[in-house]
Motif scaffolding. Structure first.
Motif, PDB file in Angstrom:
ATOM      1  N   SER A  44     -13.193  13.894 -14.995  1.00  0.00           N
ATOM      2  CA  SER A  44     -13.766  13.870 -16.342  1.00  0.00           C
ATOM      3  C   SER A  44     -14.947  12.911 -16.409  1.00  0.00           C
ATOM      4  N   GLN A  61     -11.518  18.058 -22.428  1.00  0.00           N
ATOM      5  CA  GLN A  61     -10.163  18.302 -21.931  1.00  0.00           C
ATOM      6  C   GLN A  61      -9.199  18.530 -23.099  1.00  0.00           C
ATOM      7  N   ASP A  98     -14.198  20.847 -19.157  1.00  0.00           N
ATOM      8  CA  ASP A  98     -13.182  19.966 -18.584  1.00  0.00           C
ATOM      9  C   ASP A  98     -11.789  20.585 -18.766  1.00  0.00           C
ATOM     10  N   GLU A  99     -11.269  21.139 -17.710  1.00  0.00           N
ATOM     11  CA  GLU A  99      -9.982  21.836 -17.750  1.00  0.00           C
ATOM     12  C   GLU A  99      -9.870  22.757 -18.954  1.00  0.00           C
ATOM     13  N   GLU A 103      -2.100  16.253 -18.391  1.00  0.00           N
ATOM     14  CA  GLU A 103      -1.910  15.863 -17.013  1.00  0.00           C
ATOM     15  C   GLU A 103      -0.561  15.214 -16.770  1.00  0.00           C
TER      16      GLU A 103
HETATM   17 MG   LIG Z   1      -9.751  14.567 -16.863  1.00  0.00          MG
END
Ligand SMILES: [Mg+2]
Ligand SMILES: Nc1ncnc2c1ncn2[C@@H]1O[C@H](COP(=O)(O)OP(=O)(O)O)[C@@H](O)[C@H]1O
Lengths: 269, 286
Positions: free
Chosen positions: A48, A84, A159-160, B8
């Protein structure tokens, strides 16, 4: 609608440290105009952070990032970002959130049409009037993607983007991204931690990670993905690459010989 | 600061996962805020009215045992009100008090908004002004009253100034605090899409603090009524606070009770107006 051209991006000796904590070092990378580049790497390795240096939301401590030969400015408007997290404005409808991504000075009517079209493409047409708290996490992420696409930027920074989507929607959104990319030329730099996603989408896959004892992540490999898109997800040459990338990420692949002829199409996961 | 990494943490080895289902997409819509067992409106009102009615009855019963100069009956309080109204005084007292509250509230809230915005948005203003302002805030606001009386006097201006001070701090505090805590992620998203300066303020920062501002305003309004009574008790020839002291001197307990009830009614009524606005805003805003 603006007709943008895809812009090349180059990283020269990019490093970033937060105080004494070194996150990135010596990143050298060239992304050609119109290319799709996927960045892979373990969580927390600085993916990121690297992306933020492209959009100018963060400035590297060393080195420089440039777009089309000129240095990235603070919040570079040649980029559009999907973060993200969806980061939608909670007091605006989904529609109005997507409209935030329109290029500045877009006239009302074309803007409205563009937003409607994007909502349709991302499967959010029915949710246009809803507030972010009234939609699911996956829908919010699609809205965030639509907002970035609305800009038709020279460089699209994701981002993802598909992280919170269920398996089916994720496949659909990958196809959508490829469609958009085929229709409107743009350079795409995206972070993912899904090796298969990287292989289906990208021209080049960049493996980010620490190398040896030096602190901070850097480019460990740049892999060219063979074959024109749309790619067959089970293509034999990709199976090899997948094993290679997984190994690079520290995940042992469960099949052995890299000799293509013997490979079955078993998933490694 | 660490970057929030929502997805995550839960997926420790995500690189291996092909297309595993994720929780996020399957979350139910988060729009049901009200508890499902919320009572119907009519019933709620009826239940809420039980205690006041009991109190009223108890009051009525008590008057049979307590002499009238100690406890006026409900009827005599109503009569006192009718009497004042017929002589044209009730409207005057109520009118001037409401005027003072609204004026003081408006001025105090406006100054509080500007100061709060300044300190919440500008790092320089924050560093330069915050210590001083928090020192001022440490002083119970009523302590300023004698000073204001000396400087401005207790004429109309002085009273409004006292109320304005009461209204200022709640607004200032909530606005400054809320602006400082606007979600950094949202501000960054706004900046990423080209918002800067005034447009960022108008499209992200201010909308983000609207709910906090409204609750600050409600607090400030309650404070305004408190400071109104303080100001009018100190010295006035009109207004509800005057009616309190005047009734006290004349031993008119019926009027004293009447005034207290009027203060409750008007305090609640003005708050309810803001409350309606707040609900409408929150519905739009969150
Ligand atoms: Mg990240
Ligand atoms: N603004 C910041 N200040 C301090 N540390 C940061 C900041 N942004 C990121 N980091 C740190 O940098 C590292 C890499 O973060 P990030 O780029 O978000 O990783 P990734 O996206 O690969 O998971 C993390 O250890 C994170 O805590």
């Amino acid at each position: 609608m603006t007709s943008t051209t895809a812009l090349p991006v180059s990283f020269r000796g990019v490093g970033r440290a937060f105080g004494t904590a070194r996150v990135l070092r010596d990143v050298d990378l060239d992304v050609a105009a119109g290319e799709i580049v996927a960045i892979l790497g373990p969580s927390g390795c600085g993916k990121s952070t690297l992306l933020r240096s492209v959009s100018g939301l963060d400035a590297p401590s060393e080195g420089a990032v440039s777009i089309a030969g000129t240095a990235v400015g603070p919040v570079d408007q040649r980029c559009a970002v999907a973060f993200q997290e969806p980061r939608l404005l909670p007091w605006r409808s989904v529609e109005a959130n997507v409209a935030l991504g329109l290029p500045h000075g877009t006239a009302k009517e074309p803007g409205r049409r563009r937003v409607a079209e994007l909502l349709e493409l991302t499967g959010l047409a029915d949710a246009a009037r809803r507030r972010p708290r009234e939609i699911s996490g996956g829908m919010a992420q699609r809205a965030s993607l639509a907002r970035a696409l609305a800009r038709e930027p020279g460089v699209l920074v994701l981002d993802e983007p598909f992280g919170a989507l269920d398996a089916l929607t994720r496949l659909r959104m990958q196809d959508l991204l490829l469609d958009v990319h085929a229709a409107v030329p743009t350079t795409v730099i995206l972070v993912t931690h899904d090796v298969d996603e990287a292989l289906v989408l990208a021209d080049h896959v960049v493996l980010l990670g620490t190398d040896g004892d030096l602190p901070g992540a850097t480019v460990r490999r740049v892999v060219r993905v063979p074959g024109a898109r749309p790619r067959d997800r089970g293509a034999p040459e990709l199976v090899d690459l997948r094993a290679e990338l997984l190994a690079g990420l520290g995940v042992p692949a469960h099949h052995t010989a890299p000799s293509t002829a013997q490979l079955s199409h078993q998933e490694t996961a | 600061m660490t970057v929030v990494a929502t997805d995550e943490t839960g997926r420790a080895t995500p690189v291996v996962s092909g297309y595993g289902p994720s929780f996020a997409e399957q979350q139910p819509p988060r729009n049901e805020r009200r508890s499902p067992r919320r009572l119907p409106r009519g019933l709620r009102i009826a239940l809420g009215a039980i205690l006041p009615l009991l109190l009223l009855a108890a009051w009525q019963v008590a008057t049979a045992f307590v002499p009238a100069y100690r406890l006026p009956s409900p009827a005599s309080v109503v009569l006192a009100g009718v009497d004042l109204a017929q002589r044209g005084l009730l409207g005057v007292h109520v009118g001037i008090s409401v005027q003072r509250v609204l004026l003081g509230f408006a001025i105090g809230a406006a100054v509080g908004l500007v100061l709060g915005a300044l300190i919440g948005l500008s790092r320089w203003a924050d560093v330069l002004l915050s210590p001083t302002i928090s020192a001022f805030r440490a002083v119970p606001s009523l302590a300023w009253v004698p000073l204001i009386v000396l400087y401005i006097g207790l004429q109309e201006n002085g009273k409004v100034a006292i109320i304005a001070i009461g209204a200022l701090f709640p607004v200032f505090t909530t606005v400054a605090g809320a602006l400082r805590h606007v979600d950094r992620h949202l501000v960054e998203a706004g900046r990423a899409f080209g918002l800067r300066g005034v447009s960022l303020l108008a499209q992200v920062q201010l909308p983000a603090v609207v709910p906090a501002v409204v609750s600050g305003l409600r607090l400030a309004l309650a404070q305004s009524w408190l400071f109104l009574v303080a100001a009018e008790l100190l010295g006035s020839s009109m207004g509800l606070g005057f009616l309190l002291t005047d009734s006290q001197y004349n031993g008119r307990l019926d009027r004293l009770f009447l005034t207290i009830i009027l203060l409750a009614v008007f305090g609640k009524a003005t708050d309810a107006v803001l409350g309606v606005g707040e609900r409408a805003l929150l519905k739009r805003w969150t």
